[in-house]
Structure formats: structure tokens, C-alpha cells
Design a protein around this motif. Structure first.
Motif, PDB file in Angstrom:
ATOM      1  N   UNK A 209      12.067  -3.893  26.355  1.00 47.66           N
ATOM      2  CA  UNK A 209      13.034  -3.209  25.414  1.00 47.66           C
ATOM      3  C   UNK A 209      12.896  -3.995  24.125  1.00 47.66           C
ATOM      4  N   UNK A 210      13.088  -3.448  23.137  1.00 47.34           N
ATOM      5  CA  UNK A 210      13.258  -3.985  21.725  1.00 47.34           C
ATOM      6  C   UNK A 210      14.844  -3.871  21.043  1.00 47.34           C
ATOM      7  N   UNK A 211      15.460  -4.803  20.648  1.00 42.99           N
ATOM      8  CA  UNK A 211      16.792  -4.614  20.261  1.00 42.99           C
ATOM      9  C   UNK A 211      16.837  -5.419  18.850  1.00 42.99           C
ATOM     10  N   UNK A 212      17.309  -4.578  18.037  1.00 43.86           N
ATOM     11  CA  UNK A 212      17.383  -4.999  16.435  1.00 43.86           C
ATOM     12  C   UNK A 212      16.526  -4.078  15.559  1.00 43.86           C
ATOM     13  N   UNK A 213      16.567  -4.426  14.363  1.00 40.66           N
ATOM     14  CA  UNK A 213      16.334  -3.180  13.397  1.00 40.66           C
ATOM     15  C   UNK A 213      14.637  -3.537  13.018  1.00 40.66           C
ATOM     16  N   UNK A 214      13.923  -4.660  13.756  1.00 39.71           N
ATOM     17  CA  UNK A 214      12.775  -4.823  13.264  1.00 39.71           C
ATOM     18  C   UNK A 214      11.623  -3.741  13.762  1.00 39.71           C
ATOM     19  N   UNK A 215      12.066  -2.891  14.603  1.00 46.47           N
ATOM     20  CA  UNK A 215      11.282  -1.814  15.137  1.00 46.47           C
ATOM     21  C   UNK A 215      11.447  -0.611  14.376  1.00 46.47           C
ATOM     22  N   UNK A 216      12.264  -0.787  13.601  1.00 50.51           N
ATOM     23  CA  UNK A 216      12.696   0.544  12.556  1.00 50.51           C
ATOM     24  C   UNK A 216      11.581   0.524  11.202  1.00 50.51           C
ATOM     25  N   UNK A 217      11.148  -0.713  10.758  1.00 45.91           N
ATOM     26  CA  UNK A 217      10.479  -0.773   9.680  1.00 45.91           C
ATOM     27  C   UNK A 217       9.276  -0.164   9.604  1.00 45.91           C
ATOM     28  N   UNK A 218       8.734   0.549   8.745  1.00 44.23           N
ATOM     29  CA  UNK A 218       7.291   1.187   8.736  1.00 44.23           C
ATOM     30  C   UNK A 218       6.442   0.271   8.870  1.00 44.23           C
ATOM     31  N   UNK A 219       5.520   0.559   9.762  1.00 48.76           N
ATOM     32  CA  UNK A 219       4.348  -0.492  10.042  1.00 48.76           C
ATOM     33  C   UNK A 219       3.560  -0.742   8.840  1.00 48.76           C
ATOM     34  N   UNK A 220       3.486   0.127   8.049  1.00 48.53           N
ATOM     35  CA  UNK A 220       2.710  -0.461   6.748  1.00 48.53           C
ATOM     36  C   UNK A 220       3.386  -1.324   5.913  1.00 48.53           C
ATOM     37  N   UNK A 221       4.793  -1.558   6.107  1.00 48.49           N
ATOM     38  CA  UNK A 221       5.489  -2.606   5.409  1.00 48.49           C
ATOM     39  C   UNK A 221       4.963  -3.948   5.593  1.00 48.49           C
ATOM     40  N   UNK A 222       4.453  -4.073   6.759  1.00 41.69           N
ATOM     41  CA  UNK A 222       3.969  -5.697   7.051  1.00 41.69           C
ATOM     42  C   UNK A 222       2.489  -6.077   6.541  1.00 41.69           C
ATOM     43  N   UNK A 223       2.207  -4.993   5.652  1.00 43.22           N
ATOM     44  CA  UNK A 223       0.860  -5.267   5.089  1.00 43.22           C
ATOM     45  C   UNK A 223       0.960  -5.513   3.501  1.00 43.22           C
ATOM     46  N   UNK A 224      -0.131  -6.056   2.818  1.00 43.68           N
ATOM     47  CA  UNK A 224      -0.145  -6.397   1.509  1.00 43.68           C
ATOM     48  C   UNK A 224      -1.626  -5.833   1.093  1.00 43.68           C
ATOM     49  N   UNK A 225      -1.828  -5.312   0.049  1.00 45.07           N
ATOM     50  CA  UNK A 225      -3.157  -5.143  -0.606  1.00 45.07           C
ATOM     51  C   UNK A 225      -3.474  -6.115  -1.432  1.00 45.07           C
ATOM     52  N   UNK A 226      -4.557  -6.911  -1.448  1.00 44.28           N
ATOM     53  CA  UNK A 226      -4.699  -8.057  -2.031  1.00 44.28           C
ATOM     54  C   UNK A 226      -6.226  -8.107  -2.610  1.00 44.28           C
ATOM     55  N   UNK A 227      -6.281  -8.622  -4.009  1.00 45.24           N
ATOM     56  CA  UNK A 227      -7.638  -8.610  -4.686  1.00 45.24           C
ATOM     57  C   UNK A 227      -8.468  -9.615  -4.171  1.00 45.24           C
ATOM     58  N   UNK A 228      -9.628  -9.484  -3.886  1.00 43.12           N
ATOM     59  CA  UNK A 228     -10.518 -10.829  -3.722  1.00 43.12           C
ATOM     60  C   UNK A 228     -12.082 -10.584  -4.217  1.00 43.12           C
ATOM     61  N   UNK A 229     -12.326 -11.622  -4.962  1.00 43.30           N
ATOM     62  CA  UNK A 229     -13.754 -11.160  -5.602  1.00 43.30           C
ATOM     63  C   UNK A 229     -14.758 -11.462  -4.194  1.00 43.30           C
ATOM     64  N   UNK A 230     -14.645 -11.878  -3.204  1.00 36.21           N
ATOM     65  CA  UNK A 230     -15.539 -12.020  -2.363  1.00 36.21           C
ATOM     66  C   UNK A 230     -15.815 -10.731  -1.390  1.00 36.21           C
ATOM     67  N   UNK A 231     -15.339  -9.695  -1.523  1.00 33.08           N
ATOM     68  CA  UNK A 231     -15.276  -8.659  -0.833  1.00 33.08           C
ATOM     69  C   UNK A 231     -16.427  -7.760  -1.467  1.00 33.08           C
ATOM     70  N   UNK A 232     -17.255  -7.249  -0.723  1.00 35.55           N
ATOM     71  CA  UNK A 232     -18.501  -6.418  -1.244  1.00 35.55           C
ATOM     72  C   UNK A 232     -17.801  -4.961  -1.362  1.00 35.55           C
ATOM     73  N   UNK A 233     -18.619  -4.360  -2.280  1.00 38.36           N
ATOM     74  CA  UNK A 233     -18.207  -2.898  -2.772  1.00 38.36           C
ATOM     75  C   UNK A 233     -18.087  -2.088  -1.628  1.00 38.36           C
TER      76      UNK A 233
END
Length: 275
Positions: A144-168
Motif C-alpha cells: 500500500x502507499x500512504x501519504x499524498x505522493x500518489x495523488x500527484x499527476x504523473x506528468x508533474x515529475x517531468x521537465x521539458x528541457x531544451x538540448x542542442x544535442x537532440x536530433x530533429x
């Protein structure tokens, strides 16, 4: 006390696929009730036990039903007796937090001499003699999981980051930071930023970006790498897995698990087309 699926006993034990008993099953269902303001936790339980001989021991107070309860984050570890066959167990604020494991067991409260309920496998040459404290039934481990961590939207743990090294037209996933970085080039960054503002944008992002990213995370975790446990994204992610019933194991299907975690995003795409 540590009991796992690989634990074996020198005496007959119901459960763990041992075949020690010719019939009968044992399990415990748990419903978690949390007081968000105080942090107190109540576990409401229902016991399923169908082996007649063990039932008789429990009902005559010669054996008890309960759970071995462990919480790594709070260092809580205890064997709690539970009422037969339904009831509740209360925990003070702070005792249980985040991931909690519960292992149901039935144990003897007295010595038992020449016991033969008629269902013990013949290899034990019943009747058998057992000691006070011996475990006579083990159920499947519950998480089981107790506390509020499980209620956070899963996309909230991600960051969109610019990088010059990623191909188009490509993106990469970096799990080494406190938030999981989705690395994209400048053009893709702007495209995704605009897509987020559209009404149906989040639904498209779930399938196109977040689902493969989550598959990447699941693939990393199923190999047993513990280096992620200190990162802030780890606990909410594991909490969400526990909430959705996703068990991270070496042979798991990461594509199936990702779809469960995101609540079947492809189905939502079909709905968008219909609209």
C-alpha cells in the motif's frame, strides 16, 4: 521477521504454493483510510481463510491472524494481530508513510500436539506437533502507499528541457536529476509548448511523449537499480505504481504498465478523433 515467497518451513504451512495442505486458501484484503490533516492511518481488513482445521484454531483462540507490517521510510516494523474475520487497525500519525508492505500470517498461540486436520500432505506424516509461535499460514504480500505522493499527476515529475544535442524529431529521457528531463531541440520544445495550450494537447502529449518516457523509466527500474531512490521523482512514481497496481519486476511488460499508469491514453486519442 522476514517471510517471502521463497521461505520454506520444516512444518506444514498453508499458502506460498507449498502444497502442504490438500485444500484451503488464506488471504487478507486491506482498505486504507487516511486522515489527511493529521496523518493518522486506519487499515480496514477482511480475512479469507478456508482451511477448516486452521479456522477452528483461530476461532478457539489457539491461533491468531495478523500481518507483518514494514515501512522503510519510518523504520516501522511490527507484527500486528487483526480481528477475525473483519476489523480495523489504527496507526498514529507518522508511523506509516509512502510504501508499506503487509504480509498476512496465521501463527500459533500455544503448543499443538498430535494435530491432524485431515488436510495435511502425507509427506509430513500427520499427526504433527507444532510450537507456540509457529506460522501455520502465509498470505500474499500486500503493498500500500500512504501519504499524498500518489495523488500527484504523473506528468508533474517531468521537465521539458531544451538540448542542442537532440536530433530533429527525436527526444531523450534523463532520469538522473530530481525531476525526469525530457530532452528536445529548440524546434520541438516550441512545438510541444504550443501543443500544451490546445484543448486536446495534453491527450496527444500523453501518447506521444509521456508514454514512451514512462516506458523508459520502467525499463530502468525493473533492473533493480537502487541509485534512483534518493531522487525526488522516485517516490511519487513508485506511489503511483502502487496505486495503479503496477508491480515493477524484471519480466514485466513495460508497455502494458505504462498504459495502466496513464489510464489508457490511446483510448482517449480515439475519443478525440470521434469528436
Amino acid at each position: 521477521m522476514r517471510v517471502s515467497e521463497n521461505t520454506r518451513f520444516p512444518h506444514p504451512v498453508l499458502g506460498l504454493d507449498t502444497g502442504d495442505f490438500a485444500l484451503g486458501e488464506f488471504s487478507v484484503e486491506i482498505e486504507v483510510k487516511e486522515n489527511r490533516s493529521t496523518g493518522a492511518v486506519t487499515l480496514e481488513h477482511t480475512v479469507t481463510l478456508t482451511e477448516p482445521g486452521i479456522i477452528a484454531l483461530v476461532e478457539s483462540n489457539q491461533a491468531s491472524v495478523g500481518c507483518i507490517i514494514k515501512c522503510v521510510d519510518t523504520f516501522f516494523s511490527d507484527l500486528r494481530q487483526m480481528a477475525w474475520s473483519t476489523g480495523r487497525t489504527d496507526f498514529s500519525p507518522g508511523l506509516l508513510l509512502n510504501r508499506v508492505s503487509l504480509r498476512p500470517i496465521v501463527w500459533l498461540k500455544t503448543d499443538l500436539n498430535e494435530w491432524d486436520p485431515g488436510t495435511i500432505h502425507h509427506e509430513f506424516e500427520p499427526p504433527v506437533s507444532l510450537n507456540n509461535g509457529d506460522i501455520i499460514a502465509v498470505g500474499e504480500e500486500l503493498i500500500i502507499n500512504v501519504g499524498q505522493a500518489k495523488l500527484a499527476p504523473i506528468e508533474s515529475i517531468f521537465d521539458l528541457v531544451k538540448s542542442e544535442n537532440i536530433p530533429e524529431g527525436m527526444f531523450e529521457v534523463d532520469t538522473t536529476g530530481h525531476r525526469i528531463a525530457l530532452l528536445v531541440n529548440e524546434e520541438m520544445f516550441q512545438t510541444l509548448a504550443q501543443l500544451r495550450l490546445k484543448t486536446d494537447g495534453p491527450e496527444i502529449l500523453m501518447s506521444s511523449i509521456y508514454m514512451p518516457a514512462i516506458m523508459e523509466v520502467l525499463d530502468a527500474l525493473r533492473n533493480g537499480d537502487q541509485s534512483y531512490e534518493s531522487l525526488r521523482w522516485y517516490q511519487p512514481f513508485i506511489a503511483k505504481c502502487d496505486l495503479k497496481g503496477v508491480s515493477i519486476e524484471p519480466n514485466m511488460s513495460i508497455i502494458k504498465a505504462a498504459q495502466i499508469l496513464l489510464e489508457r491514453p490511446v483510448a482517449r486519442l480515439s475519443k478525440l478523433v470521434g469528436e
